[in-house]
Enzyme design. Structure first.
Site, mmCIF file in Angstrom:
data_model
loop_
_atom_site.group_PDB
_atom_site.id
_atom_site.type_symbol
_atom_site.label_atom_id
_atom_site.label_comp_id
_atom_site.label_asym_id
_atom_site.label_seq_id
_atom_site.Cartn_x
_atom_site.Cartn_y
_atom_site.Cartn_z
ATOM 1 N N HIS A 8 0.834 -1.204 0.000
ATOM 2 C CA HIS A 8 0.000 0.000 0.000
ATOM 3 C C HIS A 8 0.870 1.256 0.000
ATOM 4 C CE1 HIS A 8 0.935 0.942 4.187
ATOM 5 N NE2 HIS A 8 0.759 -0.343 4.450
ATOM 6 N N GLU A 81 -1.503 -6.838 8.072
ATOM 7 C CA GLU A 81 -0.175 -6.837 8.686
ATOM 8 C C GLU A 81 -0.223 -7.660 9.968
ATOM 9 O OE1 GLU A 81 3.029 -6.925 8.787
ATOM 10 O OE2 GLU A 81 3.286 -4.929 7.907
#
Length: 195
Positions: A8, A81
Site C-alpha cells: 500500500h 499486517e
C-alpha cells in the site's frame, strides 16, 4: 501464473516510523500518488483478480489498481499486517523505552520471540500462506480446466510490508535473512512467476 505483490501507499504512521499493524489509517497525499503510480505501472497486466487486505490503506491502493482493469477488489482480512499487540502505534524508540532488552531479542529473532500481546510468527505465517495457497490453487484450477486463458491468469495482491516480506522469504527457501533484509517500499510492486 504471475503474482504481483503491491505494498500500500505511504501513511502518516509510515512517515512517523510507527509500528502500524491492525490500526486502520488513510494514505497520505504522497501515498495516494504512490498508489496511482502503482496502478499506472500495472495497467498493462492481464489481471484475473485483485485481492487486498481489508484495511483502508491497502484497500484504497487496490481500488485504484482494480479500476484500471474493470475488476472488483476482493477483500482478504488474512492479508493484514502482523498484529503488533502492545507495540501498535509506537515508534521503535518508544518500544525500546518499554523494554530495550526484549526488543533487541525480537529484532535479532522475530521468528521465535513473540510480540507482547501480539501475533506470533507461526500464526502470522499460517494465516498469510494458507490464504495465498488457497488463492493460487483456485486460480491454477480455473486455468487448467479452460475457464480462463493463460494470459488472464495474473493476480494482484495488495497488502502490507510484513505479509509481502513473508511471502518472498518463503519463496526464497524460507531463508530468514531475506525477511530481515527485504523491505518493500510503500507503493512498490514485487512480481513473482509461479511455475
Amino acid at each position: 501464473m504471475k503474482l504481483y505483490l503491491v505494498r500500500h501507499g505511504e501513511t502518516e504512521y509510515n512517515v512517523q516510523a510507527r509500528f502500524l499493524g491492525r490500526t486502520d489509517g488513510d494514505l497520505s497525499e504522497i501515498g495516494l500518488g504512490q498508489a496511482r503510480e502503482a496502478a499506472q505501472q500495472l495497467a498493462g497486466v492481464n489481471v484475473r483478480a485483485v485481492f487486498s487486505s481489508d484495511l483502508r490503506r491497502a484497500r484504497v491502493t487496490a481500488e485504484l489498481i482494480a479500476a484500471q482493469h474493470g475488476v472488483d477488489v476482493v477483500p482478504v482480512p488474512e492479508f493484514r499486517e502482523i498484529d503488533f499487540g502492545a507495540w501498535e502505534g509506537l515508534t521503535y524508540a518508544e518500544i525500546e523505552a518499554l523494554d530495550k532488552e526484549y526488543v533487541a531479542q525480537w529484532v535479532k529473532d522475530p521468528f521465535t520471540v513473540d510480540i507482547p500481546g501480539g501475533e506470533t510468527w507461526q500464526a502470522f505465517k499460517r494465516r498469510v500462506l494458507g490464504t495465498l495457497n488457497r488463492i493460487v490453487a483456485v486460480h491454477t484450477d480455473i486455468v487448467e480446466h479452460g475457464e480462463a486463458t493463460a494470459p488472464h491468469n495474473e493476480i494482484i495482491i495488495v497488502a502490507h510490508g510484513g505479509p509481502i516480506r513473508l511471502i518472498v522469504t518463503v519463496l526464497q527457501n524460507d531463508e530468514r535473512e531475506v525477511f530481515k533484509t527485504f523491505w518493500p517500499k510503500p507503493g512498490s510492486i514485487t512480481a513473482i512467476e509461479l511455475t
